[in-house]
Design an enzyme around this catalytic site. Structure first.
Site, PDB file in Angstrom:
ATOM      1  N   PHE A   1      -7.388 -14.341  -1.261  1.00 37.22           N
ATOM      2  CA  PHE A   1      -6.382 -14.009  -0.262  1.00 37.22           C
ATOM      3  C   PHE A   1      -7.042 -13.242   0.878  1.00 37.22           C
ATOM      4  CE2 PHE A   1      -1.770 -13.799   0.398  1.00 37.22           C
ATOM      5  CZ  PHE A   1      -1.355 -14.824  -0.418  1.00 37.22           C
TER       6      PHE A   1
ATOM      7  N   GLN B   1       3.785  -6.430  10.941  1.00 37.91           N
ATOM      8  CA  GLN B   1       2.838  -7.504  10.680  1.00 37.91           C
ATOM      9  C   GLN B   1       3.405  -8.831  11.151  1.00 37.91           C
ATOM     10  OE1 GLN B   1       1.678  -8.762   6.412  1.00 37.91           O
ATOM     11  NE2 GLN B   1      -0.149  -7.963   7.403  1.00 37.91           N
TER      12      GLN B   1
ATOM     13  N   HIS C   1       2.809 -12.542  10.579  1.00 37.64           N
ATOM     14  CA  HIS C   1       2.085 -13.414   9.650  1.00 37.64           C
ATOM     15  C   HIS C   1       1.570 -14.606  10.429  1.00 37.64           C
ATOM     16  CE1 HIS C   1       1.083 -15.944   6.272  1.00 37.64           C
ATOM     17  NE2 HIS C   1       1.360 -14.972   5.437  1.00 37.64           N
TER      18      HIS C   1
ATOM     19  N   LEU D   1       8.151 -19.040   6.064  1.00 39.71           N
ATOM     20  CA  LEU D   1       6.758 -18.713   5.799  1.00 39.71           C
ATOM     21  C   LEU D   1       5.987 -19.822   5.077  1.00 39.71           C
ATOM     22  CD1 LEU D   1       4.662 -16.234   5.779  1.00 39.71           C
ATOM     23  CD2 LEU D   1       5.189 -16.181   3.348  1.00 39.71           C
TER      24      LEU D   1
ATOM     25  N   GLU E   1      -0.265 -17.446   2.863  1.00 41.06           N
ATOM     26  CA  GLU E   1      -1.699 -17.334   3.074  1.00 41.06           C
ATOM     27  C   GLU E   1      -2.452 -17.966   1.909  1.00 41.06           C
ATOM     28  OE1 GLU E   1      -2.749 -13.510   4.834  1.00 41.06           O
ATOM     29  OE2 GLU E   1      -4.020 -13.233   3.089  1.00 41.06           O
TER      30      GLU E   1
ATOM     31  N   ARG F   1      -4.689 -10.241   8.323  1.00 45.75           N
ATOM     32  CA  ARG F   1      -3.654 -10.954   9.071  1.00 45.75           C
ATOM     33  C   ARG F   1      -3.592 -10.614  10.547  1.00 45.75           C
ATOM     34  NH1 ARG F   1       1.130 -10.883   4.520  1.00 45.75           N
ATOM     35  NH2 ARG F   1       0.083 -12.424   3.207  1.00 45.75           N
TER      36      ARG F   1
ATOM     37  N   HIS G   1       6.877 -10.532  10.027  1.00 50.60           N
ATOM     38  CA  HIS G   1       6.875 -10.736   8.580  1.00 50.60           C
ATOM     39  C   HIS G   1       7.129  -9.466   7.780  1.00 50.60           C
ATOM     40  CE1 HIS G   1       5.727 -12.614   4.833  1.00 50.60           C
ATOM     41  NE2 HIS G   1       4.692 -11.823   4.648  1.00 50.60           N
TER      42      HIS G   1
ATOM     43  N   ARG H   1      -1.001  -4.511   6.625  1.00 47.69           N
ATOM     44  CA  ARG H   1      -0.991  -4.725   5.183  1.00 47.69           C
ATOM     45  C   ARG H   1      -1.831  -5.942   4.822  1.00 47.69           C
ATOM     46  NH1 ARG H   1       2.170  -8.059   1.559  1.00 47.69           N
ATOM     47  NH2 ARG H   1       3.303  -8.962   3.294  1.00 47.69           N
TER      48      ARG H   1
HETATM   49  C1  LIG Z   1       8.566 -15.159   2.901  1.00 46.80           C
HETATM   50  C2  LIG Z   1       7.839 -13.965   2.398  1.00 46.80           C
HETATM   51  C3  LIG Z   1       6.759 -14.110   1.532  1.00 46.80           C
HETATM   52  C4  LIG Z   1       6.083 -13.004   1.036  1.00 46.80           C
HETATM   53  N1  LIG Z   1       5.026 -13.177   0.178  1.00 46.80           N
HETATM   54  C5  LIG Z   1       4.406 -12.083  -0.331  1.00 46.80           C
HETATM   55  C6  LIG Z   1       3.351 -12.218  -1.281  1.00 46.80           C
HETATM   56  O1  LIG Z   1       2.980 -13.308  -1.683  1.00 46.80           O
HETATM   57  N2  LIG Z   1       2.767 -11.105  -1.754  1.00 46.80           N
HETATM   58  C7  LIG Z   1       3.164  -9.865  -1.355  1.00 46.80           C
HETATM   59  O2  LIG Z   1       2.616  -8.897  -1.837  1.00 46.80           O
HETATM   60  N3  LIG Z   1       4.167  -9.710  -0.470  1.00 46.80           N
HETATM   61  C8  LIG Z   1       4.795 -10.791   0.053  1.00 46.80           C
HETATM   62  N4  LIG Z   1       5.804 -10.622   0.951  1.00 46.80           N
HETATM   63  C9  LIG Z   1       6.320  -9.274   1.200  1.00 46.80           C
HETATM   64  C10 LIG Z   1       7.198  -8.845   0.048  1.00 46.80           C
HETATM   65  O3  LIG Z   1       7.813  -9.961  -0.523  1.00 46.80           O
HETATM   66  C11 LIG Z   1       8.260  -7.864   0.449  1.00 46.80           C
HETATM   67  O4  LIG Z   1       7.690  -6.841   1.184  1.00 46.80           O
HETATM   68  C12 LIG Z   1       8.922  -7.271  -0.781  1.00 46.80           C
HETATM   69  O5  LIG Z   1       9.398  -8.300  -1.602  1.00 46.80           O
HETATM   70  C13 LIG Z   1      10.034  -6.305  -0.466  1.00 46.80           C
HETATM   71  O6  LIG Z   1      10.601  -5.890  -1.692  1.00 46.80           O
HETATM   72  P1  LIG Z   1      11.623  -4.699  -1.806  1.00 46.80           P
HETATM   73  O7  LIG Z   1      11.930  -4.507  -3.238  1.00 46.80           O
HETATM   74  O8  LIG Z   1      11.125  -3.540  -1.035  1.00 46.80           O
HETATM   75  O9  LIG Z   1      12.903  -5.217  -1.020  1.00 46.80           O
HETATM   76  P2  LIG Z   1      13.794  -6.550  -1.176  1.00 46.80           P
HETATM   77  O10 LIG Z   1      13.301  -7.483  -2.196  1.00 46.80           O
HETATM   78  O11 LIG Z   1      13.992  -7.064   0.200  1.00 46.80           O
HETATM   79  O12 LIG Z   1      15.144  -5.979  -1.726  1.00 46.80           O
HETATM   80  C14 LIG Z   1      15.982  -5.156  -0.955  1.00 46.80           C
HETATM   81  C15 LIG Z   1      17.189  -4.850  -1.798  1.00 46.80           C
HETATM   82  O13 LIG Z   1      17.962  -3.853  -1.156  1.00 46.80           O
HETATM   83  C16 LIG Z   1      19.314  -4.234  -1.149  1.00 46.80           C
HETATM   84  N5  LIG Z   1      19.944  -3.579  -0.023  1.00 46.80           N
HETATM   85  C17 LIG Z   1      19.507  -3.514   1.248  1.00 46.80           C
HETATM   86  N6  LIG Z   1      20.362  -2.803   1.988  1.00 46.80           N
HETATM   87  C18 LIG Z   1      21.361  -2.408   1.169  1.00 46.80           C
HETATM   88  C19 LIG Z   1      22.551  -1.649   1.335  1.00 46.80           C
HETATM   89  N7  LIG Z   1      22.906  -1.153   2.516  1.00 46.80           N
HETATM   90  N8  LIG Z   1      23.345  -1.446   0.263  1.00 46.80           N
HETATM   91  C20 LIG Z   1      23.025  -1.959  -0.953  1.00 46.80           C
HETATM   92  N9  LIG Z   1      21.908  -2.681  -1.156  1.00 46.80           N
HETATM   93  C21 LIG Z   1      21.097  -2.892  -0.110  1.00 46.80           C
HETATM   94  C22 LIG Z   1      19.287  -5.732  -1.071  1.00 46.80           C
HETATM   95  O14 LIG Z   1      20.503  -6.268  -1.541  1.00 46.80           O
HETATM   96  C23 LIG Z   1      18.125  -6.028  -2.009  1.00 46.80           C
HETATM   97  O15 LIG Z   1      18.567  -6.010  -3.334  1.00 46.80           O
HETATM   98  C24 LIG Z   1       6.482 -11.725   1.451  1.00 46.80           C
HETATM   99  C25 LIG Z   1       7.551 -11.575   2.319  1.00 46.80           C
HETATM  100  C26 LIG Z   1       8.224 -12.673   2.803  1.00 46.80           C
HETATM  101  C27 LIG Z   1       9.346 -12.475   3.764  1.00 46.80           C
END
Ligand SMILES: Cc1cc2nc3c(=O)[nH]c(=O)nc-3n(C[C@H](O)[C@H](O)[C@H](O)COP(=O)(O)OP(=O)(O)OC[C@H]3O[C@@H](n4cnc5c(N)ncnc54)[C@H](O)[C@@H]3O)c2cc1C
Ligand code: SF4
Ligand code: SF4
Ligand code: FES
Lengths: 587, 233
Positions: free
Chosen positions: A119, A240, A242, A252, A255, A286, A353, A398
């Site tokens: 990666f 970031q 992407h 997306l 990568e 990136r 991203h 990142r």
């Molecule tokens: C398409 C894509 C591909 C990616 N691929 C990778 C990868 O391969 N490897 C990597 O390391 N990272 C990757 N990333 C980044 C990574 O996926 C995210 O940064 C990460 O999943 C975020 O996780 P989280 O638990 O912080 O938030 P999220 O998974 O976004 O969860 C947020 C949670 O908060 C809740 N929430 C938000 N606001 C409220 C509110 N007001 N009240 C109640 N609930 C709320 C939502 O309902 C949800 O449950 C990728 C990102 C994207 C967009």
């Protein structure tokens, strides 16, 4: 108006990867914890992560957490805090193994161990050559991980409040956080969740830009709530882009495609990354790749009729590899780009991203703010983890796979911190008399608004402004006019009006409340970006082309009140390792 | 483009009704969800769930011209006008295109959807080993996004949503049975050995037809049935 109250030991807002890793820790410890989510847990945006989880398992060649740490610090353009980075990289292998024990369907090697792919920015021996560090389940790693964590939470009997939207933080006069207000979407009712500890895991806010890989629900609610409660947001100028979002659609392309051997071409069929990053080429970090692509396009070497995209070639990997390692990508390319990558290259452009900044925390997941001369004074009862938090492990840029690692490591660490805090602080503190009034007023303002602005229009204006004024390349005049513009949009956002007045599943109301959060993030981003007079990681300024460690090796803190900025030092002291001194970054 | 959309708000409507929309699309509007977002910009009272807009979160399942699917990966160009949109069939409607999914999730939870293996892992810092071939057994199973397109097009699920696990839940059950790391196969089979939980499936295959992820619950169900037969002999 007195709101109904529910009492818990802890409330977690967010059921993505970070929230559910934390909730597991608390539920398995037998605590009374409520997890709130705007969507059913497995619909959180972690589900969309494709490429993998970074951890130095060394299953495919020699690796060490120290190399991972070096790559992460270098990737961060030295803005990352080295204590937090050491912690994450050391804990990463254990976090991945634990996930495997929970049942995660990782891809496997012939010897039965977890398969790892190369990666961007991940290397062996301090930058010598690419290393295979990304633990994955085909190109559906996030889906596999999020479902596994949900399943484990089902086993632990975690209590979820599904389709509940948190509105505001409740703090007492001493500043301690005592829970949140939240709206049940199905009924429109607002409740107080009174908790001894509150943990935010609300994810990113990529929807401030028009072209984004993020889901509709990624609206920075946690950041908006924190900002309104007087907590500063850290390093918001660092977003970031992407390299490979599908041109026009934003969806997306991981990568991992380049990790498996795909590469980028300009319109002349030139593999241009060889010019920009001779060693790591298409697997440079990136910010470097996105800038190279934007430069190619700017200088007229983009592909297509408008010369406005770059081509991602992977047909040479062959049908077998594509079907086995990248099946989801093939599906996406066919659906959203009208090409079958087995035959043709995918048109891609750099796309917003990931937010490197967020709610400031230390590596225990405790929220920290400047107070009494200490830049990192703990806010009692308040925790944050995942994309909404800034520990800071990602600094100015990142590395791919490091977010999922962050969710697992800091989800767990913050859960452990909450457990310790609950042990030391028995009993609920009293709610202030006016707890909840602020949220009730905000919703009443919205419901009563007449002659106001459409949420859709104001949101579109915000996204256009961010896209035009705060993209991959940043120009002083554009930043300056952008600040004025976004503040004007923020004024309009105070007068949004919705036609739908129903109590039942009113998604218009939800979207209006989301815009209130997005706009805080957008203002924080532009104001912070305008102020930072250097180029570092994802923040690239035409007028200050170089990194400036003398004046700018520091974290930005944006306060909502007066849109004021403060700064705090970067922690260059790891827990046990030697400091990695800032040096020139080349790939 | 013309649409006819099921509308029902219990706060004000005595009865559900179909509402017609005729909207101008932009060239960038490729998928049905793009059109729905545009409609919502004009009529903010239209309620639906959506999140990822790329077919991985499972939020926006609905009945599209008589067939269940995800709005975000259904191409507008492939749809006959007026495009008729209804909530998923067989589940209680909360409002407009939003259904109450409790029954669906209850069935999913009923199969104990988590890895069951009480033996301590070989070592806390080593993975349980699994060969690529063993891991391949999970392909076509673990990718389910819990959108409910399948279960809500299954006649057996319509008639017995409280007793029949339904295709999505059974697919998940087989996902764990097929996992070499799971040690609860016989408990899982015991739990499904029931005139309703498993055996209401009459292999009508609606579920396979509609799954937006191309998964095949019927085959998984068949494999569970095979295992039951095999353990009796
Ligand atoms: C398409 C894509 C591909 C990616 N691929 C990778 C990868 O391969 N490897 C990597 O390391 N990272 C990757 N990333 C980044 C990574 O996926 C995210 O940064 C990460 O999943 C975020 O996780 P989280 O638990 O912080 O938030 P999220 O998974 O976004 O969860 C947020 C949670 O908060 C809740 N929430 C938000 N606001 C409220 C509110 N007001 N009240 C109640 N609930 C709320 C939502 O309902 C949800 O449950 C990728 C990102 C994207 C967009
Ligand atoms: S095959 Fe079985 S589960 Fe699938 S639709 Fe038919 S009866 Fe339902
Ligand atoms: S099996 Fe397919 S249709 Fe059924 S819930 Fe899973 S993804 Fe949806
Ligand atoms: S919006 Fe996520 S599946 Fe359609």
């Amino acid at each position: 108006m007195a709101l109904p109250v529910r009492k818990f030991d802890a409330v977690i807002v967010g059921a993505g990867g970070a929230g559910m890793r934390a909730s597991l820790q608390l539920a398995e410890a037998g605590l009374k914890v409520a997890v709130l989510s705007k969507v059913f847990p497995t619909r959180s945006h972690t589900v969309a992560a494709q490429g993998g989880i970074g951890a130095s398992l060394g299953n495919m060649g020699e690796d060490s957490w120290l190399w991972h740490m070096y790559d992460t610090i270098k990737g961060s353009d030295y803005l990352g805090d080295q204590d937090a980075i050491e912690f994450m990289c050391r804990m990463a292998p254990q976090a991945v193994i634990e996930l495997e024990h929970f049942g995660m369907p990782f891809d496997r090697n012939d010897d039965g161990t977890v398969y790892q792919r190369p990666f961007g920015g991940h290397s062996q021996n301090f930058g010598e050559r690419p290393v295979q560090r990304s633990c994955c389940a085909a190109d559906r790693t996030g889906h596999a991980m999020l479902h596994t964590l949900y399943q484990r939470n089902v086993r632990a009997n975690t209590l979820f409040f599904v389709e509940w939207m948190a509105l505001d933080i409740i703090r007492d006069p001493s500043g301690q956080v005592l829970g949140v207000t939240a709206m049940e979407m199905e009924t429109g009712e607002i409740w107080i969740f009174h908790a001894r500890a509150t943990l935010f895991a609300t994810g990113g806010a990529g929807r401030i830009f028009s072209a984004s890989t993020n889901a509709f629900i990624n609206t920075g609610d946690g950041l908006g709530m924190a900002a309104r409660a007087g907590i500063p947001l850290e390093d918001m100028e660092f977003w970031q882009f992407h390299p490979t979002g599908v041109a026009g659609a934003g969806v997306l392309i991981t990568e991992g495609v380049r990790g498996e051997g795909g590469y980028l071409l300009n319109k002349d069929g030139e593999r241009f990354m060889e010019r920009y990053a001779p060693t790591m080429k298409d697997l440079a970090s990136r910010d470097v790749v996105s800038r190279a692509m934007a430069t190619e396009i700017k200088e007229g070497r983009g592909a297509g009729k408008e010369a406005d995209y770059i081509l991602l070639k992977l047909d040479h990997l062959g049908l077998d590899v594509i079907e086995k390692r990248l099946p989801g990508i093939r599906e996406i390319a066919k659906k959203f780009a009208n090409v079958d990558p087995v035959k043709d290259p995918i048109p891609v452009v750099p796309t917003c991203h990931y937010q490197m900044g967020g709610i400031p925390t230390n590596y225990h997941g405790e929220v920290v703010v400047p107070a009494g001369g200490n830049p990192n004074s703990v806010v009692p009862g308040f925790y944050a983890a995942g994309e909404c938090a800034c520990a800071s492990v990602h600094g100015a840029n990142r590395l791919g796979t490091n977010s999922l690692t962050d969710l697992l490591v800091f989800g767990r660490a913050s859960g452990d911190s909450v457990i310790r805090f609950l042990q030391e602080n028995p009993g609920h503190k009293d709610l202030p008399k006016d707890a909840g009034d602020y949220s009730v007023q905000r919703v009443a303002r919205l419901d009563g608004q007449t002659g106001g602005e459409s949420v859709f229009e104001v949101g579109a204006e915000m996204r256009r402004t961010m896209q035009a004024h705060c993209g991959v390349f940043r120009f002083p005049d554009m930043l300056q006019s952008g600040v004025a513009k976004i503040k004007a949009v923020a004024e309009r956002a105070k007068r949004t009006e919705i036609k739908d007045k129903s109590k039942t599943f009113n998604t218009a109301r939800v979207e209006a409340l989301e815009l209130d959060n997005l706009i805080e993030v957008a203002v924080a981003t532009l104001v912070s970006a305008d102020a930072r007079q250097e180029s570092r990681g994802a923040h690239d300024r035409a007028d200050f082309a170089k990194r400036d460690d003398v004046n700018w090796l520091k974290h930005t803190l944006w306060y909502r009140e007066g849109s004021r900025l403060e700064y705090k030092p970067v922690n260059l002291k790891p827990l046990t390792a030697q400091t990695f001194e800032p040096k020139v970054r080349s790939y | 483009m013309k649409f006819r959309i099921y509308r029902y708000d219990p706060d004000k409507d005595a009865q559900p009704y179909m509402r017609d929309y005729d909207i101008a699309l932009e060239p960038t509007d490729r998928m049905l969800l793009d059109a729905l977002v545009r409609i919502k910009a004009e009529d903010d009272s239209l309620s639906l769930r959506r999140s990822c807009r790329e077919g991985v979160c499972g939020s926006d399942a609905m009945n599209i011209n008589g067939r269940n699917g995800l709005a975000c990966i259904t191409r507008l160009a492939d749809l006959k006008e007026p495009v008729e949109l209804r909530p998923l069939p067989g589940l209680p409607v909360i409002r407009d295109l939003i259904v109450d999914m409790s029954q669906f999730f209850k069935q999913y939870h009923s199969i104990k959807p988590y890895l069951r293996n009480d033996a301590a892992p070989p070592s806390p810092d080593k993975e349980r080993l699994q060969s690529p071939a063993e891991r391949e057994e999970l392909d076509g199973l673990y990718e389910c996004i819990l959108c409910a397109c399948c279960s809500t097009s299954c006649p057996s699920f319509w008639w017995n949503p409280d007793k029949f696990v339904g295709p999505a839940g059974l697919l998940a059950a087989y996902r764990f049975i097929a996992d070499t790391r799971d040690q609860a196969t016989s408990e899982r089979l015991d739990d499904l050995e029931d005139p309703y939980r498993l055996f209401r499936c009459h292999s009508i295959m609606n579920c396979v037809d509609v799954c937006p992820k191309g998964l095949n619950p019927t085959r998984a169900i068949g494999k569970i049935k095979d295992l039951m037969v095999r353990r009796m002999t």
